[in-house]
Design a protein around this motif. Structure first.
Motif, short mmCIF file in Angstrom:
data_model
loop_
_atom_site.label_atom_id
_atom_site.label_comp_id
_atom_site.label_asym_id
_atom_site.label_seq_id
_atom_site.Cartn_x
_atom_site.Cartn_y
_atom_site.Cartn_z
N MET A 1 -1.88 8.65 12.08
CA MET A 1 -1.73 7.25 11.69
C MET A 1 -2.41 7.01 10.34
O MET A 1 -3.50 7.50 10.10
N ILE A 2 -1.74 6.26 9.46
CA ILE A 2 -2.25 6.01 8.12
C ILE A 2 -2.56 4.53 7.96
O ILE A 2 -1.75 3.67 8.34
N ASP A 3 -3.72 4.19 7.42
CA ASP A 3 -4.07 2.80 7.16
C ASP A 3 -3.34 2.34 5.90
O ASP A 3 -3.54 2.89 4.81
N ILE A 4 -2.48 1.32 6.05
CA ILE A 4 -1.67 0.84 4.92
C ILE A 4 -2.56 0.37 3.77
O ILE A 4 -2.24 0.56 2.60
N LEU A 5 -3.70 -0.24 4.12
CA LEU A 5 -4.60 -0.74 3.07
C LEU A 5 -5.20 0.39 2.24
O LEU A 5 -5.64 0.18 1.11
N LEU A 6 -5.21 1.60 2.82
CA LEU A 6 -5.80 2.73 2.09
C LEU A 6 -4.73 3.58 1.39
O LEU A 6 -5.07 4.54 0.69
N THR A 7 -3.46 3.25 1.59
CA THR A 7 -2.41 4.03 0.92
C THR A 7 -2.39 3.67 -0.56
O THR A 7 -2.75 2.55 -0.93
N PRO A 8 -1.99 4.61 -1.42
CA PRO A 8 -1.91 4.30 -2.86
C PRO A 8 -0.98 3.11 -3.08
O PRO A 8 0.04 2.98 -2.42
N ARG A 9 -1.37 2.24 -4.01
CA ARG A 9 -0.56 1.03 -4.27
C ARG A 9 0.77 1.43 -4.89
O ARG A 9 0.83 2.17 -5.86
N ILE A 10 1.86 0.89 -4.33
CA ILE A 10 3.20 1.18 -4.85
C ILE A 10 3.42 0.34 -6.11
O ILE A 10 3.21 -0.88 -6.09
N PRO A 11 3.83 0.96 -7.22
CA PRO A 11 4.03 0.20 -8.47
C PRO A 11 5.13 -0.85 -8.35
O PRO A 11 6.05 -0.71 -7.55
N ASP A 12 5.02 -1.90 -9.17
CA ASP A 12 6.04 -2.95 -9.20
C ASP A 12 7.38 -2.38 -9.64
O ASP A 12 7.43 -1.49 -10.50
N PRO A 13 8.49 -2.91 -9.10
CA PRO A 13 9.81 -2.43 -9.50
C PRO A 13 10.19 -2.94 -10.88
O PRO A 13 9.70 -4.00 -11.32
N LEU A 14 11.06 -2.22 -11.56
CA LEU A 14 11.63 -2.72 -12.81
C LEU A 14 12.79 -3.65 -12.47
O LEU A 14 13.44 -3.49 -11.45
N PRO A 15 13.05 -4.65 -13.34
CA PRO A 15 14.16 -5.58 -13.06
C PRO A 15 15.48 -4.83 -12.90
O PRO A 15 15.74 -3.86 -13.60
N MET A 16 16.28 -5.29 -11.96
CA MET A 16 17.56 -4.63 -11.69
C MET A 16 18.53 -5.63 -11.07
O MET A 16 18.12 -6.53 -10.35
#
Length: 371
Positions: A1-16
């Motif tokens: 089980m992985i703690d979501i708060l400890l996962t690396p932050r996912i970068p913001d998407p580029l506009p599409m």
């Protein structure tokens, strides 16, 4: 089980995509220049010999003038009916979740419906709900990075998944399995409820109608879904923290009717008579019978089809089999069914035989040709 708060932050998407970012944000990687389309025959052979459909993109069907005229006619004639179905499903969503939620539409058929639900909730209830569109793929599951991004940015909000319609319920099952796997991996329980505009397969509890009627956005591909291709899963083209991918067809801007579609339906919201008893559906009283799936088993036996994925029931799925697969035949409940004009037009255009199949639960059903 992985703690979501400890996962690396996912970068913001580029506009599409061609929608306003206030309507929807696509959590997809732009694959322009990285992935090209595969012609129909080659793609079909690869799929039928074990390749996965998500590794290739189909060439977009270029509609004839006659077909586009039919789209505009259908949009004009069905706008109030679609708006009412949006109202029904939106009210059910709000009743289930309250206003602290995030709409997560499944690209790409779910995207315009998610935009309409977001607009309805804003216009009728003055509630501003975030809306993202993400990828889910049969045999590959849901885009976990997209889910992580949403949870990292909206930790207190509940996710409500949205799609356009149900066929035989394949994506309903994929979503349920994906939510189970997500909980096992991250310890976070997602609600696998899938809200759709039309549920002719009787396989979800949250819907606008169970009638298999023509939703105009089912007629077209990217040009009614924000100019975004269907989604692709190619690990060789995606980094560990990147989203599933799709093409953005900016060259089709002149032919884009994505905003015309949602603007036309949204304009009908103010004409809805509220309160409406149809809008009062309670989840617990709604039966999920999978009635459509039972009928598909009968069709498979009658026509000697061994793979259930070769059966595409309902107007939305039959349209798509005509646009991006090679059908053997199309079954219809009645050749005079007014919802089937575009199906008959496409079938004639592509030389696909059409047969009447009385007592069909759906308005129509496409059968993919075995090569």
């Amino acid at each position: 089980m992985i703690d979501i708060l400890l996962t690396p932050r996912i970068p913001d998407p580029l506009p599409m995509g061609s929608y306003d970012s206030k309507d929807v944000i696509f959590l997809l990687k732009n694959l322009n220049g990285l992935l090209t389309e595969t012609d129909l025959q080659t793609r079909e052979r690869k799929i039928q010999s074990g390749g996965h459909y998500s590794e290739m993109l189909p060439i977009e069907y270029k509609p004839t003038k006659e077909y586009m005229d039919l789209f505009h006619q259908t949009l004009h004639e069905s706008a109030s009916k679609v708006a009412e179905a949006v109202g029904v499903v939106s009210e059910r969503i709000l009743k289930r979740n309250g206003s602290k939620m995030v709409l997560v539409s499944l690209a790409r058929a779910g995207t315009p419906i998610g935009v309409l639900i977001k607009r309805y909730l804003s216009e009728i209830h003055d509630v501003d709900i975030p809306h993202y569109s993400i990828s889910i793929i049969r045999g590959r599951g849901i885009d976990e990075n997209a889910i992580l991004y949403i949870l990292q940015n909206h930790p207190e909000s509940k996710i409500q998944f949205v799609d356009g319609w149900t066929g035989k319920g394949a994506i309903t099952s994929v979503l349920s399995q994906a939510c189970t796997e997500f909980k096992t991996k991250y310890g976070y329980e997602l609600d696998s409820d899938l809200a759709v505009l039309a549920d002719p397969g009787f396989c979800v509890k949250t819907f606008g109608t169970r009638e298999d009627f023509l939703i105009p956005s089912a007629c077209l591909n990217s040009t009614v879904s924000g100019l975004v291709s269907r989604t692709a899963f190619r690990p060789d083209l995606m980094g560990e923290q990147e989203f599933h991918g799709a093409r953005f067809y900016e060259d089709l801007l002149a032919e884009d009717v994505s905003n015309l579609f949602v603007d036309t339906i949204s304009a009908e919201f103010k004409r809805l008579v509220l309160p409406n008893p149809k809008f009062e559906g309670v989840d617990d009283q709604v039966e999920v019978t999978w009635h459509g799936l039972k009928e598909i088993t009968t069709i498979m036996e009658k026509f000697g089809v061994e793979d259930i994925n070769f059966i595409k029931p309902g107007i939305g799925e039959t349209t798509r089999v005509l646009l991006r697969r090679i059908p053997e035949r199309i079954l219809v409940d009645n050749l005079k069914n007014p919802n089937l004009e575009h199906i008959l037009l496409l079938s004639s255009d592509k030389g696909v035989p059409v047969e009447e199949y009385p007592d069909l639960t759906y308005s129509c059903c496409g059968i993919v040709r075995r090569l």
